[in-house]
Design an enzyme around this catalytic site. Structure first.
Site, PDB file in Angstrom:
ATOM      1  N   ASN A   1      -3.103  56.780  78.303  1.00  0.00           N
ATOM      2  CA  ASN A   1      -2.026  56.452  77.948  1.00  0.00           C
ATOM      3  C   ASN A   1      -0.856  56.998  78.183  1.00  0.00           C
ATOM      4  O   ASN A   1      -0.077  56.628  78.485  1.00  0.00           O
ATOM      5  CB  ASN A   1      -1.258  56.241  76.893  1.00  0.00           C
ATOM      6  CG  ASN A   1      -2.562  54.976  76.069  1.00  0.00           C
ATOM      7  OD1 ASN A   1      -1.460  54.056  76.236  1.00  0.00           O
ATOM      8  ND2 ASN A   1      -2.925  54.622  75.274  1.00  0.00           N
TER       9      ASN A   1
ATOM     10  N   ILE B   1      -9.522  47.910  69.392  1.00  0.00           N
ATOM     11  CA  ILE B   1      -9.049  46.869  68.765  1.00  0.00           C
ATOM     12  C   ILE B   1     -10.340  46.124  69.954  1.00  0.00           C
ATOM     13  O   ILE B   1     -11.265  45.511  68.635  1.00  0.00           O
ATOM     14  CB  ILE B   1      -7.947  46.249  68.723  1.00  0.00           C
ATOM     15  CG1 ILE B   1      -7.332  45.420  69.919  1.00  0.00           C
ATOM     16  CG2 ILE B   1      -6.807  47.097  67.783  1.00  0.00           C
ATOM     17  CD1 ILE B   1      -6.076  45.065  70.027  1.00  0.00           C
TER      18      ILE B   1
ATOM     19  N   CYS C   1      -1.350  55.671  66.496  1.00  0.00           N
ATOM     20  CA  CYS C   1      -1.638  55.086  67.393  1.00  0.00           C
ATOM     21  C   CYS C   1      -1.522  55.040  69.018  1.00  0.00           C
ATOM     22  O   CYS C   1      -0.401  55.729  69.542  1.00  0.00           O
ATOM     23  CB  CYS C   1      -2.694  54.320  66.830  1.00  0.00           C
ATOM     24  SG  CYS C   1      -2.043  52.963  66.166  1.00  0.00           S
TER      25      CYS C   1
ATOM     26  N   GLY D   1       0.904  51.625  66.780  1.00  0.00           N
ATOM     27  CA  GLY D   1       2.022  52.243  65.585  1.00  0.00           C
ATOM     28  C   GLY D   1       1.745  51.082  64.337  1.00  0.00           C
ATOM     29  O   GLY D   1       1.570  51.180  63.261  1.00  0.00           O
ATOM     30  N   TRP D   2       0.576  50.518  64.824  1.00  0.00           N
ATOM     31  CA  TRP D   2       0.658  49.158  63.322  1.00  0.00           C
ATOM     32  C   TRP D   2      -1.432  48.580  63.327  1.00  0.00           C
ATOM     33  O   TRP D   2      -1.686  47.686  62.591  1.00  0.00           O
ATOM     34  CB  TRP D   2       1.326  48.072  64.356  1.00  0.00           C
ATOM     35  CG  TRP D   2       0.974  47.396  65.956  1.00  0.00           C
ATOM     36  CD1 TRP D   2      -0.678  47.105  66.216  1.00  0.00           C
ATOM     37  CD2 TRP D   2       2.775  46.954  66.786  1.00  0.00           C
ATOM     38  NE1 TRP D   2       0.162  46.233  67.591  1.00  0.00           N
ATOM     39  CE2 TRP D   2       1.302  46.841  67.744  1.00  0.00           C
ATOM     40  CE3 TRP D   2       3.456  46.833  66.522  1.00  0.00           C
ATOM     41  CZ2 TRP D   2       2.030  45.783  69.323  1.00  0.00           C
ATOM     42  CZ3 TRP D   2       4.049  46.057  67.486  1.00  0.00           C
ATOM     43  CH2 TRP D   2       2.946  45.745  68.843  1.00  0.00           C
ATOM     44  N   ASP D   3      -2.278  49.012  63.967  1.00  0.00           N
ATOM     45  CA  ASP D   3      -3.162  49.194  63.946  1.00  0.00           C
ATOM     46  C   ASP D   3      -4.123  50.043  62.877  1.00  0.00           C
ATOM     47  O   ASP D   3      -4.414  49.501  61.704  1.00  0.00           O
ATOM     48  CB  ASP D   3      -4.307  48.714  65.304  1.00  0.00           C
ATOM     49  CG  ASP D   3      -3.601  47.100  65.594  1.00  0.00           C
ATOM     50  OD1 ASP D   3      -3.260  46.050  64.683  1.00  0.00           O
ATOM     51  OD2 ASP D   3      -3.100  47.057  66.564  1.00  0.00           O
TER      52      ASP D   3
END
Lengths: 765, 671
Positions: free
Chosen positions: B358, B384, B445, B448-450
């Site tokens: 990343n 995901i 992560c 920041g939403w999963d």
């Protein structure tokens, strides 16, 4: 510091531990570590400054103390007695750190510095001084002692003694014989003016014809009779003295046929369905000519004993079920995965390992086959003969499972015990060989009884209100196999049992008239092992609660009555979408549409067999847990019996969780209900119409049946902190594998492998 | 061996009273549930309960309690269309979602309209073979019923659950016969065969239109649904009240309205908890340094140690190892806000290798050398796409048939339970760091939403007993998932036909599975039951309620979701008894760590394999407990009655009933 002299055994040592505890607290810091000995028990060897390993990771929690080998057990007496967890089941005859010699599976000595390891047998030599002793137990415990600070010679001696005494040369050398002899004489005075010989328990032993008569009457098997040709085991060595046979078979004929059966085991009646069909077990006949002839005679006789003269179905278990070696090897594998393999390693692909062990597959196979037999007996009104070459292994499992499914009587505590007596002990299951108590022949060892208990647990797991007893009871029963103090699991056959007990009585000067159950009692008198309070852990609150509900309605359910409602629902049962059934067929052809044309291509289901139909019909109706029970048998329905297989594994123990938390809540609830009911009764006064509770000892405040008792109705307490998934057992100090390099901690930090929740037990906010 | 409660079987029992017992589906209330918006799966669950309960009733006693119970539950506003009157025609358990009904009548929800009715359709049931019937398509559901009066058969599939429509070949049937498979998001794929007629609209086209309304310029059904509930579920979550419960604001933390217009961060809620002593300017700079402007904000604060759970997205470190003084200071302030510890732990949910990759894509992770006293841990949880693939494999394992011989190893091969284990282990580490380490924790992560939402919400569930209640859990979902911008629309794909969209992933299902695993390990610690969890998952897809629609609070505000749709919690909280765990005991102030071991993680067959009638349990344990609870209530009532009688009796004629009297009096205190 200690004299090596064996302690003189006294009867006092056998008394409840309360007094000794008091004594200990008064004693000065350096105290004599004395073993608690049973009557007849003697110390063989002992060693001091031994460390009992508690945790595999660190020696921080390890206990220091004395390791003792007696003629009964391996005993460890810790220097500092940690405050005992109140919640644990405590055994009256064994201390927390004791292991009966019969319970030892393997005695392994290790010398760390020399990198040596030896599995010890009887009368062996050891060329190195052991630094460690690892005891692999038959109840799946693994207990480890370190001798780094102990005298090397005495350590070695103790190890050799343990190995030697755990391989008794003769059955009579099992400690139970010594113990029960002493106990008989020492307690004689108390017994003279007291209870009847069998007062301690009411489980039928089936060693007398009246027990069989009662069973015939209970099941309505009017066309069957108790036959006495095997009196004194004249006909067969392994059959009980009293056998139930078809009325139409004469003693003389039976005698004549008997010589052709393996071990002269003529067909043995097990149980009768109220529709008249009977369950019979039988050994095989090796001579094919005779076989045909005798089979025909036997079949005819059984048919004659059926009110509808239904045909007899024979099920040859040797052909369709795993054999005893398969079962043994599956058990060895699943034990390996559950307790011996390093925890971390077996975490990976856990389900696959379980599958590969095949244990659950075998559990399913036995349940499935038993369900098939149930179909014949219940669904087709046919009598069934279970046939096995010797009729002493697989037949025991299947016949008892079939009866458990069909007859709710066997799901009560007493009923279950009588079932084990009837189908296992009296039918001549070779407990001595299968348990390998004398460690003589490993080929004969096979955990059939354990398999049976697992099958029972599966049914209990699926029908939680159907059994009077709990999984704790089943577990404790399995543990009792390894305590050689009870006559139940020590012998290969009733004959061997009778012979040994006769010799024993002679040796110990016990009058021949005395009842065997008095001088060598079976396991069923649980007060031998557990306090009344602890025995309440055997009571299933859901079953008790149900019983309460029944009585509340003024009706006590019986097998017969349940059955009636059952068949009436059967008639109403016609509405279902089935493939390949009449109703479906009619609509399809009538419409003459797509359906009939598509059918061959899209029908996923094969034509249903009658038994599949029977099962599906049964499953389509609501379950009556006091009626016929058929277990669900997809692999997803058959689970690992965690209490039995994982109770000692510290890493697998859920603090404050597990089924015990719901058991706790249920117990409180049922206790409250019982209290309320007793109030109700008191208000009403004794009315003649009211039926007493099904089991004795009503729920009066002094004799409550639940382990956990409700205190206040408005303040439901949180489950106590000691409840874990291992309750009422504790993994602490009972499973200590050899530490592996690269501890789980480091693994855990690197790669999020496993959460060691034992590290963070004190976590109240 | 299959479970199907034939209406006949049940009706021949102890009369109607048996069915009333403990279930809202029984008796006169039957129509209610049929018409209720629960969807067929919930119906199925309830019927399962009803079917099993009725088997355990031993006699007439409970009937009156049950009756009372039923009346209490019945809500008039729930009854909409035709009633089923005859007890024989009660809905009962059948294969899959199929419900027995007597009439070929389609129950409709308020606002629901029938689009078409097709006759002579075959349902190709994988369990019981072929069924002939009539297919009705509404704007909310597909409803299939048999034409036979004798063996009614209903299959009810809400359209939201459909992932894609596939035509299947129907051999030897000529041009005008078509086969259709509905591949669903909830692990089933019902198949149909039908004849096409020119006069009829095309079934596939019509289904596609209403299953994927957004792709066809139509509104989601939630905006058409007109049910009125006595409880307003939109009021369940009030962020200020929830923070107040946690003791906020306090001297270190303030409730900020900086994001009230979603300008600072368009995927964050309008109300945020941030440190007191940091300027707005600094925060704006931090926002620029964090992916999607998702700055570190407080999710939960420990009532005693003041250690906090902070959530955010990855820092935009990039390949050149960029720094941001304000971000570094921000984390320092967060650490200082907790006097108990001089450390701060960052849990990066990703695999470390991915975090490194990343960096090349302008993302990255906090360098321990730039952030003093910070400890960075990677939780090594895959992304995901891996999770989506895992659940896809699981569907092959459980539907339609299972491979009995290799059931366990097949589950292992999906790795689903392994990922559950990773998640629970990660959350337990977060919780333990706060509880035992008394250290504040930052979780992120990539965006920041999963995974972040999964970890923070699970850790909070372990730490805070409030979230284990029925209401508290709703707050947890509203807060950590919905308000903090878990992209429900993208992950679930509501009303969108692009089933291959790589944005879709079952992250929320995974979370609910973790919760279920915890309820298995602590059967008495959660106020809600399995039915509740299944209901939540069913309405994740159904598009009946507005709760899970859209990707962020901002979008929901723009679409006026709260004023134009109904909340799932309105439905749940209007009949909380159905969703309550009878074993529940409040473990107040207890931190519960699940045992994260393969030995205790199980496949949730009650959810994943529920369409297979052979996979169902025969008797769920909590039925018995519910029954015993009723029994206790009844006994209590009778004891009290008799006590009253005894007292009045003893006053009038004490001699007559002396035994009862003498034993009766002291009992008041004994209970």
């Amino acid at each position: 510091m200690f004299s090596g002299k064996p302690m003189k055994p006294t009867f006092k040592c056998y008394l409840p531990p309360v007094q000794t505890d008091v004594k200990k607290t008064i004693e000065p810091p350096i105290k004599k570590l004395e073993p608690k000995l049973l009557p007849g028990e003697i110390v063989v060897n002992e060693v001091n400054f031994v460390r009992k390993c508690i945790s595999a990771e660190s020696s921080h929690d390890d206990l220091w103390g004395k390791l003792i080998c007696t003629n009964f057990k391996v005993s460890f007496i810790p220097q500092d007695v940690p405050s005992k967890q109140k919640s644990q089941l405590s055994h009256l005859l064994l201390g927390e750190h004791d292991i009966p010699l019969t319970c030892l599976e393997q005695v392994v000595t290790v010398n760390d510095t020399k990198g040596k390891k030896k599995v010890l047998g009887s009368n062996q030599k050891l060329k190195f001084n052991p630094t460690e002793l690892i005891l692999y137990c038959k109840d799946l415990r693994i207990i480890r002692f370190c001798f780094h600070e102990a005298g090397p010679e005495s350590a070695k001696k103790v190890c050799l003694a343990i190995a030697h005494y755990s391989h008794p040369a003769d059955l009579q050398l099992l400690f139970g014989f010594e113990y029960q002899g002493r106990r008989y004489h020492e307690s004689k005075g108390e017994r003279v003016n007291g209870s009847s010989p069998r007062g301690g328990f009411r489980t039928p032993i089936f060693d007398r014809s009246s027990d069989w008569d009662r069973e015939i009457k209970r099941t309505g098997a009017s066309e069957w009779r108790v036959c006495t040709i095997n009196d004194d085991h004249n006909v067969s060595q392994s059959l009980p003295e009293y056998i139930v046979v078809p009325v139409s078979l004469a003693d003389q004929d039976l005698k004549k046929y008997s010589i052709y059966f393996t071990d002269h085991r003529i067909p043995l009646w097990c149980w009768n369905h109220q529709n008249g069909s009977a369950l019979v077990r039988m050994a095989s006949i090796s001579d094919p000519v005779q076989q045909k002839k005798i089979d025909q005679r036997v079949f005819t006789a059984i048919t004659k004993s059926h009110p509808q003269r239904s045909e007899v179905v024979r099920s040859d278990l040797d052909k369709c079920l795993p054999n005893i070696q398969d079962i043994q090897s599956a058990f060895v594998k699943i034990r390996q995965i559950c307790v011996i393999d390093p925890f971390e390693e077996s975490e990976e692909r856990w389900l696959t390992s379980i599958e590969n062990s095949r244990w659950l597959e075998y559990v399913r196979a036995f349940l499935k086959h038993s369900a098939e037999i149930v179909f014949h007996l219940d669904g087709k009104n046919s009598s069934v003969i279970l046939q096995e070459e010797e009729d002493r292994d697989l037949n025991c499992v299947v016949s008892s499972l079939v009866q458990l499914m069909l007859d709710p009587h066997y799901r009560s505590l007493l009923g279950f015990q009588s079932l084990v007596q009837k189908e296992w002990v009296m039918a001549g299951h070779r407990f001595l060989d299968r348990c390998n108590h004398l460690k003589k022949n490993e080929k004969e060892e096979s955990p059939l009884f354990m398999l049976f208990l697992d099958c029972v647990w599966q049914m209990m797991n699926q029908y939680p209100a159907a059994f009077e007893f709990t999984e704790t009871y089943l577990t404790v029963l399995s543990d009792s196999m390894w305590i050689p103090l009870f006559s139940t699991f020590l012998f290969n056959s009733p004959k061997q049992r009778a012979q040994h007990l006769k010799d024993f009585a002679k040796n110990k000067a016990i009058p021949q008239s005395e009842d065997q159950a008095v001088y060598f009692p079976p396991v069923w008198d649980w007060s031998q092992q557990f306090s009344t309070k602890d025995q309440t852990l055997f009571n299933n609150p859901m079953y008790v609660g149900k019983g309460a509900a029944c009585v509340q309605n003024g009706e006590v359910k019986t097998f017969r009555r349940t059955k009636k409602t059952y068949s009436s629902t059967l008639r109403g049962m016609s509405v279902s979408v089935r493939n390949g059934t009449r109703s479906g067929e009619e609509t399809l052809t009538r419409r003459g549409s797509l359906v009939s044309e598509l059918k061959p291509d899209f029908s996923p289901v094969k034509v249903e067999t009658p038994s599949e139909r029977f099962f599906r019909d049964w499953f389509s109706r609501p379950v009556d847990q006091q009626g016929l029970l058929i277990p669900l048998l997809l692999p997803s329905h058959v689970a690992l019996w965690k209490l039995y297989f994982l109770r000692w594994v510290p890493e697998a123990c859920i603090p404050r969780g597990g089924p015990s938390t719901s058991y706790h809540k249920l117990s409180l609830l049922v206790d409250e209900i019982e209290t309320l009911q007793s109030h109700l009764r008191q208000y009403k006064g004794p009315s003649p119409g009211s039926t007493p509770l099904p089991s004795p000892g009503g729920p009066l405040s002094d004799h409550r049946r639940m382990y956990f008792k409700a205190s206040s109705r408005h303040n439901p307490p949180t489950p106590p902190d000691f409840l874990t998934s291992s309750f009422p057992f504790t993994p602490v100090g009972n499973l200590c594998r050899r530490s592996i390099h690269g501890t789980p901690i480091s693994k855990f930090l690197n790669g999020a492998r496993i959460w060691l929740s034992t590290e963070t037990l004190n976590d109240t906010v | 061996m299959e479970k199907q409660a034939g209406a006949g079987g049940a009706a021949d029992g102890a009369g109607p009273s048996r069915k009333l017992w403990g279930s809202p589906t029984g008796g006169p209330a039957a129509g209610e549930t049929l018409d209720s918006p629960t969807g067929s799966h919930v119906e199925w669950c309830k019927q399962l309960i009803a079917a099993t309960i009725s088997s355990q009733i031993s006699g007439p006693v409970p009937s009156d309690i049950a009756n009372r119970e039923n009346k209490a539950r019945r809500r008039p506003d729930f009854m909409v269309s035709k009633r089923l009157t005859a007890p024989r025609n009660l809905p009962a358990l059948r294969y899959g979602a199929q419900v027995i009904m007597s009439q070929n009548q389609v129950p409709l929800l308020p606002g629901e309209t029938i689009q078409t009715t097709v006759k002579d359709v075959m349902y190709i049931c994988p369990f019981s073979g072929l069924v002939n019937g009539t297919l009705t398509i509404t704007d909310y559901k597909l409803y299939f019923t048999t034409v036979e009066k004798e063996s009614p058969f209903v299959l009810d599939v809400n359209l939201g659950v459909i992932s894609r429509l596939e035509t299947i070949s129907v051999p030897n049937q000529g041009e005008n016969t078509k086969g259709l498979e509905l591949v669903c998001k909830d692990m089933r794929s019902p198949r149909f065969a039908y004849k096409t007629e020119e006069s009829h609209p095309d079934v596939v086209e019509l289904l596609a239109k209403h299953a994927f309304p957004l792709s066809h310029g139509l509104p989601l059904f939630a905006f058409l649904y007109k049910e009125q509930f006595p409880v307003d579920g939109w009021k369940v979550y009030d962020p200020t009240a929830e923070y107040r419960r946690q003791g906020l604001p306090n001297e270190s933390w303030t409730i900020s309205k900086m994001n009230s217009t979603y300008e600072l961060c368009d995927t964050y809620p309008s109300i945020l908890v941030i440190p007191t002593n940091i300027t707005e300017e600094d925060i704006k700079r931090v926002a620029v340094f964090r992916a999607k402007h998702r700055i570190p904000v407080l999710s939960w604060i420990h009532p005693e140690t003041q250690a906090t759970i902070i959530r955010c997205s990855q820092p935009l470190v990039g390949p050149s190892d960029r720094r941001c003084k304000e971000d570094e200071r921000f984390l320092q302030i967060i650490m200082d806000a907790n006097a108990q510890s001089h450390k701060l732990t960052i849990f990066d949910a990703r695999q470390s290798s991915v975090a490194v990759t990343n960096k090349a894509k302008d993302g990255g992770y906090e360098s321990e050398s730039f952030y003093p006293n910070v400890e960075l841990n990677f939780l090594e949880i895959p992304n995901i796409h891996v999770m989506r693939e895992s659940l896809r494999k699981m569907k092959d394992v459980v539907y339609p048939t299972i491979d009995e011989a290799h059931w366990h190893s097949a589950i292992d091969q999906t790795h689903w339970l392994e990922y559950i284990r990773l998640l629970l282990a990660g959350a337990a580490k977060v919780a333990d760091k706060l509880e035992s380490g008394k250290t504040s924790v930052v979780v992120h992560c990539s965006d920041g939403w999963d995974r972040t939402a999964q970890l923070t919400s699970l850790a909070m569930l372990m730490l805070d007993s409030h979230y284990r209640t029925l209401r508290g859990f709703q707050v947890l979902v509203e807060k950590e998932w919905i308000s903090f911008g878990h992209k429900f629309a993208a992950r679930v794909g509501h009303g969108d036909e692009n089933h291959a969209n790589s944005e879709r992933s079952p992250l929320f299902i995974q979370f609910i599975d973790c919760v279920w695993q915890m309820t298995r390990q602590f059967p008495a610690a959660f106020e809600f039951n399995e039915l509740f969890l299944i209901t939540v998952l069913d309405h994740l897809y159904s598009c009946l309620f507005g709760t899970f629609l859209y990707n962020s609070e901002q979008e929901r505000a723009a679409k006026e979701v709260q004023t134009t749709t109904v909340s799932l919690w309105s439905y749940i909280n209007s009949q909380p008894e159905d969703f309550t765990n009878p074993f529940y005991v409040d473990y107040e102030h207890h931190v519960l760590y699940p045992l994260v071991s393969s030995r205790h993680l199980e496949l949730w067959t009650g959810y994943y394999a529920r369409w297979n009638p052979r996979m169902r349990p025969q008797v769920p344990v909590h039925q018995t407990l519910k029954e015993l609870l009723f029994l206790r209530a009844e006994l209590q009532r009778r004891v009290e009655e008799l006590q009253r009688d005894a007292t009045s009796h003893s006053l009038s004629s004490s001699s007559e009933h002396s035994p009862a009297h003498s034993t009766g009096t002291p009992l008041h205190t004994a209970v």
